[in-house]
Design a protein around this motif. Structure first.
Motif, PDB file in Angstrom:
ATOM      1  N   ASP A  82     -15.237  27.367  42.700  1.00 38.82           N
ATOM      2  CA  ASP A  82     -15.338  26.002  42.187  1.00 38.82           C
ATOM      3  C   ASP A  82     -16.314  25.188  43.042  1.00 38.82           C
ATOM      4  OD1 ASP A  82     -14.710  23.783  40.579  1.00 38.82           O
ATOM      5  OD2 ASP A  82     -13.209  23.107  42.015  1.00 38.82           O
ATOM      6  N   GLU A  83     -16.145  25.297  44.363  1.00 40.42           N
ATOM      7  CA  GLU A  83     -17.005  24.509  45.261  1.00 40.42           C
ATOM      8  C   GLU A  83     -18.461  24.941  45.178  1.00 40.42           C
ATOM      9  OE1 GLU A  83     -13.972  23.701  48.913  1.00 40.42           O
ATOM     10  OE2 GLU A  83     -16.111  23.613  49.353  1.00 40.42           O
ATOM     11  N   ASP A  84     -18.681  26.249  45.122  1.00 39.35           N
ATOM     12  CA  ASP A  84     -20.054  26.749  45.246  1.00 39.35           C
ATOM     13  C   ASP A  84     -20.791  26.901  43.913  1.00 39.35           C
ATOM     14  OD1 ASP A  84     -19.402  26.810  47.864  1.00 39.35           O
ATOM     15  OD2 ASP A  84     -19.338  28.988  48.074  1.00 39.35           O
ATOM     16  N   TYR A  85     -20.047  27.080  42.818  1.00 33.64           N
ATOM     17  CA  TYR A  85     -20.719  27.422  41.551  1.00 33.64           C
ATOM     18  C   TYR A  85     -20.385  26.505  40.373  1.00 33.64           C
ATOM     19  CZ  TYR A  85     -21.876  31.702  44.021  1.00 33.64           C
ATOM     20  OH  TYR A  85     -22.345  32.585  44.945  1.00 33.64           O
ATOM     21  N   SER A  86     -19.491  25.552  40.547  1.00 32.61           N
ATOM     22  CA  SER A  86     -19.061  24.788  39.362  1.00 32.61           C
ATOM     23  C   SER A  86     -20.224  23.999  38.750  1.00 32.61           C
ATOM     24  CB  SER A  86     -17.882  23.877  39.681  1.00 32.61           C
ATOM     25  OG  SER A  86     -18.281  22.840  40.508  1.00 32.61           O
ATOM     26  N   ALA A  87     -21.217  23.645  39.575  1.00 30.81           N
ATOM     27  CA  ALA A  87     -22.366  22.898  39.045  1.00 30.81           C
ATOM     28  C   ALA A  87     -23.149  23.751  38.038  1.00 30.81           C
ATOM     29  CB  ALA A  87     -23.279  22.468  40.194  1.00 30.81           C
ATOM     30  N   GLN A  88     -23.044  25.072  38.156  1.00 33.93           N
ATOM     31  CA  GLN A  88     -23.781  25.954  37.240  1.00 33.93           C
ATOM     32  C   GLN A  88     -22.984  26.277  35.969  1.00 33.93           C
ATOM     33  OE1 GLN A  88     -25.398  29.359  39.457  1.00 33.93           O
ATOM     34  NE2 GLN A  88     -25.150  28.119  41.300  1.00 33.93           N
ATOM     35  N   ASP A 146     -20.718  25.269  32.459  1.00 34.83           N
ATOM     36  CA  ASP A 146     -20.567  24.188  31.485  1.00 34.83           C
ATOM     37  C   ASP A 146     -19.099  23.738  31.480  1.00 34.83           C
ATOM     38  OD1 ASP A 146     -19.222  26.147  30.140  1.00 34.83           O
ATOM     39  OD2 ASP A 146     -20.686  26.388  28.535  1.00 34.83           O
ATOM     40  N   ASP A 147     -18.772  22.780  30.619  1.00 36.95           N
ATOM     41  CA  ASP A 147     -17.416  22.233  30.611  1.00 36.95           C
ATOM     42  C   ASP A 147     -16.357  23.306  30.343  1.00 36.95           C
ATOM     43  OD1 ASP A 147     -18.356  19.792  31.188  1.00 36.95           O
ATOM     44  OD2 ASP A 147     -18.153  18.953  29.166  1.00 36.95           O
ATOM     45  N   ARG A 191     -15.782  25.405  33.426  1.00 38.70           N
ATOM     46  CA  ARG A 191     -14.973  24.691  34.419  1.00 38.70           C
ATOM     47  C   ARG A 191     -13.511  24.617  33.980  1.00 38.70           C
ATOM     48  NH1 ARG A 191     -19.862  21.951  35.470  1.00 38.70           N
ATOM     49  NH2 ARG A 191     -19.585  20.529  33.717  1.00 38.70           N
TER      50      ARG A 191
END
Lengths: 147, 225
Positions: free
Chosen positions: B34-40, B42-43, B46
């Motif tokens: 979550d911390e390292d890849y959630s920006a990559q 989509d909704d 997540r």
């Protein structure tokens, strides 16, 4: 110098995921010290004594901190505590027990054998990072041991 | 505890303990992911990750509840005098945010103070939850004395339950209500039963849907285990 030559932190932990998460927590907390992971008490004592797979290693430089799991195959955490605290050379290395057990008798036995701290591994990774960082900060940056 | 039950208990403890490590790993790696890849992600990505994390944490809570039950089963119970009136009043203050619990003067008993306190805490917490949507919530604690035992009761005018499911009430992880009505794992009453059984007593409940419930437990007079 690599972690093999002289780590700042010796992590004794049989569970690969726990060891990896603890190492990640240290990095996340800003501790870039050298960490060496060994998988049980036998490997830990071999490393510190320069025996077995670590035959011939320069053992003069000791870790500043040992993070020690309790339940491990071959030689468990209590055996490691007993051995390190009985040896004049390794007696003053701070040993913090880092375990999933919160059983009263494990806490009591750890302290009886000379543990310098006892911490139950938090399940939440953010809490693990905070806890590991506080341990590392105290024992690596604030605490002093005999030269 | 007889041999087979003791063996089952040892097995429960060992399995529960060993299951914690992989579940802890899932929770830990989900957080790292979550911390390292959630920006990559989509909704939807997540959302799925949040489900993995939530369900792993729920699994861990269930394992811890099993370990807790197992520990109570192995715990050597103390046999000390218990001032039940003071104990219940203290627990009521902790559990209920407003003074909705009426506590009668209760006969003293004997047993393990820490464990019996948990019995009261679980029963009163349940009563508070059961009455939370009740505009005039009432919870009462009283006792009746029989020749060889004292029976303690916690009654409420909350959501009650269907008596056809009463056998499941005290079983671990069995719930008679949906989470939105009654959040939690469904282990509190199993803990109550385990503790009372360790004291040589009995537990039971009576209720009606939307018409309150009474939970009772009996402790033998002169309990000694």
């Amino acid at each position: 110098m690599t972690a093999q030559d002289g780590p700042d932190i010796l992590l004794i932990e049989d569970n690969r995921s726990d060891a990896d998460l603890t190492t990640r927590a240290l990095v996340k907390g800003g501790f870039n010290e050298r960490v060496l992971w060994v998988q049980d008490g036998v490997e830990a004592l071999d490393f510190l004594r320069g025996t077995g797979d670590y035959q011939g290693r320069d053992t003069r430089r000791l870790p500043k901190l040992v993070l020690l799991d309790l339940k491990m195959p071959r030689l468990d955490g209590f055996d490691v505590l007993r051995a390190l605290k009985a040896d004049e050379r390794t007696r003053s290395i701070p040993i913090v027990v880092l375990t999933s057990s919160n059983q009263t008798r494990d806490v009591a036995e750890s302290y009886r054998l000379g543990a310098n701290g006892y911490v139950t591994k938090p399940i939440d990774f953010a809490k693990l990072t905070l806890t590991i960082s506080q341990i590392a900060n105290y024992w690596l940056r604030i605490n002093q041991v005999p030269k | 505890m007889n041999g087979a039950a003791a063996e089952l208990d040892r097995l429960t403890y060992a399995v529960s303990h060993d299951l914690r490590a992989p579940v802890r790993a899932v929770i830990g790696y989900a957080a790292v992911f979550d911390e390292d890849y959630s920006a990559q992600l989509d909704d939807e990505g997540r959302r799925l990750l949040a489900i993995i994390s939530r369900e792993a944490q729920r699994t861990m809570s269930m394992i811890d509840a099993l370990l807790d039950l197992s520990r109570i089963g192995r715990h050597v119970t103390a046999d000390k005098p218990l001032d039940m009136t003071s104990m219940v009043r203290a627990v009521a203050i902790e559990v209920a945010s407003e003074p909705l619990v009426t506590v009668d003067v209760l006969p003293a008993s004997s047993g393990d103070p820490d464990l019996i306190r948990r019995v009261w805490s679980n029963l009163l917490a349940n009563a508070v939850t059961a009455t939370k949507s009740q505009p005039a919530a009432r919870i009462r604690v009283w006792a009746t004395q029989e020749s060889d035992r004292i029976v303690y009761h916690v009654g409420d005018n909350g959501i009650g339950f269907d008596m056809s499911g009463v056998d499941r009430l005290f079983a671990v992880f069995q719930k008679l209500h949906h989470d939105r009505e009654f959040p939690g794992l469904g282990s509190g009453l199993a803990v109550v039963k385990q503790i009372v059984s360790r004291h040589g007593g009995a537990v039971w409940a009576e209720g009606r849907v939307e018409d309150g419930a009474t939970f009772s437990f009996a402790l033998p007079i002169g309990h000694a285990q």
